[in-house]
Enzyme design. Structure first.
Site, PDB file in Angstrom:
ATOM      1  N   HIS A 182       0.830  -1.212   0.000  1.00 52.85           N
ATOM      2  CA  HIS A 182       0.000   0.000   0.000  1.00 52.85           C
ATOM      3  C   HIS A 182       0.860   1.256   0.000  1.00 52.85           C
ATOM      4  CE1 HIS A 182      -3.486   2.532   0.446  1.00 52.85           C
ATOM      5  NE2 HIS A 182      -2.771   3.237   1.300  1.00 52.85           N
ATOM      6  N   HIS A 238       3.580  10.784   2.383  1.00 54.19           N
ATOM      7  CA  HIS A 238       3.134  11.719   1.352  1.00 54.19           C
ATOM      8  C   HIS A 238       3.970  13.001   1.335  1.00 54.19           C
ATOM      9  CE1 HIS A 238      -0.286   9.130   0.826  1.00 54.19           C
ATOM     10  NE2 HIS A 238      -0.688   9.309   2.063  1.00 54.19           N
TER      11      HIS A 238
END
Length: 306
Positions: A235, A262
């Protein structure tokens, strides 16, 4: 060649953090337009938001983009990964709220619908971004790095104290439908203690055991358990592809993430584009095009349970 969708793909669901219902429609877009979001619920200001690295603003736990009018969309990483993994280069994403629907916590529902409506070639070459030299950013023990390569490779390593996760690492070339086969069905994950903490802070209000893999002291609380033994690191690779797709074109380079998230991947893109000697735009002919993510993907690449 560049691609778009043959027709619109519609998704209804809840925002992971807001818990609010949202409808999102991904529409075909002209050649060379890239990916844009349009907030259909806004009546004032500019509703158009570019899905681009320089539109990313700091946000906890997800990727959020905003325009100069303050219009924003959050949790875009899974839909962006699905677009990149299906080689869809041009799309207009209309959404009636501030957060992309989480669906099952992976990108597989997006991919499945894209392949159902069909992908349309547009007759113009893909413009990719070739990495010319190594660029790296760090934050504590987290590292994100891009190095030269003939195609997009993702190398990721994670290390969690949680016994159900532990140390995991994986390396994949994103060519020839690898994203769809190997990563698209891998769900976001967290610890039960994180869920409690996020909800106390007004986050993860749309999270359930059906749209996230929840770990607690070595146990997987989500029904059915893991889809892959190493689903968490897969993931993280899915997220990385989505965040890298904000470069404005497919990347030809090797991405290494060590405990990266991120924000660090966005810092890496900013560092790359800040150095004009570190990258170059290239038009991809047939040979180079076959090495790009998603080129030639077909429904048979979907995971069996999708």
């Amino acid at each position: 060649m560049q691609n778009t969708l043959k027709s619109a793909a519609v998704f209804d669901g809840l925002g992971l953090h807001s818990g609010e219902p949202v409808r999102m429609t991904v529409r075909p877009a002209p050649v060379d337009s890239g990916v844009w979001f349009r907030r259909t619920d806004l009546t004032e200001g500019n509703p158009m938001i570019p899905a681009r690295w320089d539109a990313v603003v700091p946000s906890k736990l997800c990727t959020l983009i905003a325009n100069e009018s303050g219009a924003s969309v959050s949790t875009i990483e899974h839909i962006m990964a699905a677009l990149a993994g299906c080689a869809i280069h041009n799309a207009l994403i209309e959404i009636d709220g501030p957060e992309v629907p989480i669906l099952d916590g992976s990108a597989v529902a997006f991919v499945e619908r894209f392949l159902q409506v069909g992908i349309a070639p547009q007759g113009e070459p893909v413009r990719a971004i070739r990495v010319l030299k190594s660029v790296e950013v760090r934050e504590g023990d987290a590292v994100a790095r891009l190095e030269p390569s003939d195609n997009l490779e993702i190398d990721f390593r994670i290390d969690f104290a949680e016994a159900g996760i532990g140390r995991q690492e994986k390396h994949l070339s994103m060519a020839n439908g690898a994203f769809v086969r190997e990563l698209s069905d891998c769900r976001t994950f967290c610890l039960q203690a994180d869920v409690n903490r996020m909800r106390a802070s007004g986050l993860a209000l749309g999270g359930t055991l059906e749209n996230a893999v929840v770990f607690d002291d070595g146990e997987v609380l989500s029904p059915g358990g893991l889809r892959h033994r190493d689903e968490p690191v897969r993931h993280k690779m899915l997220d990385a592809l989505g965040d890298l797709s904000l470069a404005g074109g497919p990347i030809l380079g090797r991405y290494t993430g060590i405990r990266a998230g991120h924000a660090l991947t966005n810092r890496l893109l900013r560092a790359l584009f800040a150095d004009p000697t570190a990258w170059a735009p290239v038009e991809c002919g047939n040979s180079a095009g076959r090495k790009l993510p998603g080129m030639g993907v077909h429904p048979g690449d979907l995971p069996i349970h999708a």
